[in-house]
Design a protein around this motif. Structure first.
Motif, PDB file in Angstrom:
ATOM      1  N   SER A 228       0.838  -1.202   0.000  1.00 34.84           N
ATOM      2  CA  SER A 228       0.000   0.000   0.000  1.00 34.84           C
ATOM      3  C   SER A 228       0.868   1.245   0.000  1.00 34.84           C
ATOM      4  N   GLU A 307      -4.339   6.313  -3.279  1.00 34.96           N
ATOM      5  CA  GLU A 307      -4.639   5.030  -3.924  1.00 34.96           C
ATOM      6  C   GLU A 307      -3.718   4.816  -5.109  1.00 34.96           C
ATOM      7  N   ASP A 308      -3.118   3.613  -5.191  1.00 30.78           N
ATOM      8  CA  ASP A 308      -2.245   3.309  -6.318  1.00 30.78           C
ATOM      9  C   ASP A 308      -3.042   2.628  -7.428  1.00 30.78           C
ATOM     10  N   GLY A 311      -5.225  -0.372  -6.667  1.00 29.19           N
ATOM     11  CA  GLY A 311      -6.331  -0.265  -5.720  1.00 29.19           C
ATOM     12  C   GLY A 311      -5.907  -0.309  -4.275  1.00 29.19           C
ATOM     13  N   ASN A 312      -4.585  -0.418  -4.008  1.00 29.95           N
ATOM     14  CA  ASN A 312      -4.108  -0.347  -2.632  1.00 29.95           C
ATOM     15  C   ASN A 312      -4.230   1.093  -2.134  1.00 29.95           C
ATOM     16  N   THR A 313      -4.590   1.242  -0.869  1.00 32.43           N
ATOM     17  CA  THR A 313      -4.776   2.588  -0.318  1.00 32.43           C
ATOM     18  C   THR A 313      -3.966   2.787   0.954  1.00 32.43           C
TER      19      THR A 313
END
Length: 536
Positions: A228, A307-308, A311-313
């Motif tokens: 994340s 958010e990358d 979809g990681n936050t």
């Protein structure tokens, strides 16, 4: 079975001959053994057929629209190469990628024949295809929310079921090999743990080989990104702060800011992560994707969501804490304390307001600080005198009763007594150990050598060394005189040192005597007198 045929030939002269052979006639009405053909699955479009039959019989093979003739050997084995043999009739055109009927007839020398009764002995399979379903994991990305588990599925085009699919997963360093079984043309493998794989591209290869020897494979890539992004949390007095954090090198992040606490983003930015995995965002200068950065004030909070692409936050918080006078306290904190947000040192004692809060002293009281200096007009000890007045008098500005006599300094000034002299006050009591004047300790002497009242003791006389002690008998004759009387080495013990009627160093008789003490007390000449009784 066999039959004997005897043949005799007789000519005109009556000469005759008879054959000498035996069993010349065989009558065979039995059909030969039913021939067979080996079942075969092959990817060869002109396969070699093999089978068995009665030994030495003629074999007729019909397959793919062509008829061939061959012979079973002495062991009953026969073979036919459809690629090289010439059909007796028709032309070889088999069902490719399907099944074929092979009809085999065995005919013996007597003309008896038998035909095999099996069907679909030959399968010609020259093609196979396998496909990995994409995207894998719905978006071809394994992110932090998916716990680093990978599920892969696909389809296969083949005439066979139950085939084994080999799946190879490779990240450039680590390899996992697993298998799946085809069922109705579909295969699937689930929950493959790739938590120890390197972040980035993971290659998935599915391979299959069928019974005919055909093989096929398919490749697909999935991105492993279970890290994340990070956004830094901090406090600042900058109302347009520079935000920062970390992410995967060279990726783009979506940065959303909630500045009013309603849990709904007010501003959105796109920011690039550099090659070192670091990113920064200047809220004053950066161009927004959505919304505009608001005017913030002391006490406002920025909630950050990053958010990358996977979809990681990551989340963070920035607290706006404006400190105009740089004293270590925000404007809101100063308002709550009652200090001046525009003044570094509200009480003027030389210690900043924020430092006083840390020291647990009062930033509004110049008399309450650590190592600070009170204001000259302040009365820090509440004795009725300002700091300037105490400095001029020489009194202690932090002690309301400098001389310790129980009367505060300001009251002594009002009484015109000396606040530095514990012996000069109205109604005061000198502190323990302070002698304001002499005092007679014993007016009755018993100089008998028991050390109890052996000498005439004058309390505190040693504190007034400029003294003279004189003792007279009842007729007024001086029997003792001493200067610098000190109760120890220079003391009256009932022995005369006079030079008149009484001889020196003579023990005085019991009786009544009279003493006169002259001494100087703080620049004043004083005298004390009274009766002294000697009891031998």
């Amino acid at each position: 079975g066999t039959n004997e045929v005897t043949v005799t030939s007789t000519d005109a002269a009556g000469n005759s001959s008879t054959d000498s052979t035996t069993l010349e006639l065989t009558i065979d009405t039995t059909d030969p053994v039913v021939p067979t053909v080996e079942d075969q699955v092959t990817n060869d479009a002109t396969p070699i057929l093999n089978g068995t039959a009665e030994a030495d019989t003629d074999i007729t093979v019909t397959v793919g629209g062509a008829t061939y003739t061959t012979t079973a050997d002495g062991s009953g084995n026969w073979t036919l190469d459809t690629g090289t043999a010439t059909p007796d009739s028709g032309s070889f055109s088999p069902n490719v990628n399907g099944t074929n009927e092979v009809t085999v007839t065995s005919t013996d020398a007597a003309g008896n024949s038998s035909t095999d009764s099996t069907t679909l002995e030959l399968t010609i399979d020259t093609s196979i295809d396998i496909t990995i379903d994409t995207p894998i994991e719905s978006d071809n990305i394994v992110n932090a929310g998916e716990d680093d588990n990978l599920s892969i599925s696909g389809t296969i085009i083949s005439v066979e079921d139950g085939q084994i699919i080999t799946i190879t997963i490779f990240d450039g360093t680590n390899t996992i090999i697993t298998t799946a079984v085809v069922n109705n043309g579909i295969w699937i493998v689930e929950n493959i743990d790739i938590s120890n794989f390197n972040q980035g591209t993971v290659t998935v290869t599915a391979t299959v080989m069928d019974n005919a020897g055909n093989s096929a494979n398919d490749d697909a890539n999935v991105q492993l990104d279970s890290v994340s992004p990070i956004t830094d949390s901090f406090s600042t007095q900058d109302t347009t702060p520079v935000l920062s954090g970390n992410g995967s090198p060279n990726e783009f992040l979506i940065v959303e800011l909630d500045t009013n606490g309603d849990m709904i983003p007010d501003v959105t930015y796109t920011v690039a992560v550099d090659s070192n995995g670091e990113w920064s965002l200047d809220t004053q200068a950066a161009i927004t994707e959505n919304g505009s950065f608001p005017i913030l004030a002391d006490g406002d909070v920025i909630q950050i969501i990053v958010e990358d692409p996977s979809g990681n936050t990551g989340t963070g918080t920035v607290n706006i804490s404006v400190d105009i006078d740089s004293d270590g306290l925000s404007n809101n904190e100063e308002e709550a304390l009652g200090t001046d947000p525009l003044t570094y040192d509200t009480d003027g004692d030389g210690i900043g307001d924020g430092e006083e809060v840390l020291d647990a002293t009062n930033p509004l009281d110049d008399c309450d600080s650590l190592n600070g200096t009170s204001l000259p007009a302040s009365d820090c000890d509440d004795d009725g005198l300002s700091g300037t007045e105490e400095e001029n008098l020489g009194t202690d500005p932090e002690n309301p009763d400098t001389d310790g006599d129980g009367i505060i300094d300001g009251q002594e000034v009002n009484h015109t007594t000396n606040p530095l002299d514990p012996c000069d006050s109205i109604g005061g009591i000198p502190p323990a150990g302070v002698a304001c004047d002499i005092d007679i300790e014993n007016e009755l002497m018993t100089p008998n050598g028991d050390n109890i009242n052996d000498t005439f003791r004058i309390r505190y006389i040693e504190l007034f060394p400029n003294n003279t002690v004189e003792i007279f008998n009842r007729w007024g004759v001086k029997v003792f005189t001493a200067k610098g009387y000190d109760n120890e080495s220079n003391v009256f013990g009932g022995i005369s040192n006079g030079r008149a009627v009484i001889q020196q160093r003579e023990a005085l008789p019991a009786g009544v005597y009279f003493y006169i003490i002259n001494y100087n007390n703080n620049g004043k000449d004083k005298s004390k007198s009274g009766y002294l009784y000697i009891n031998q």
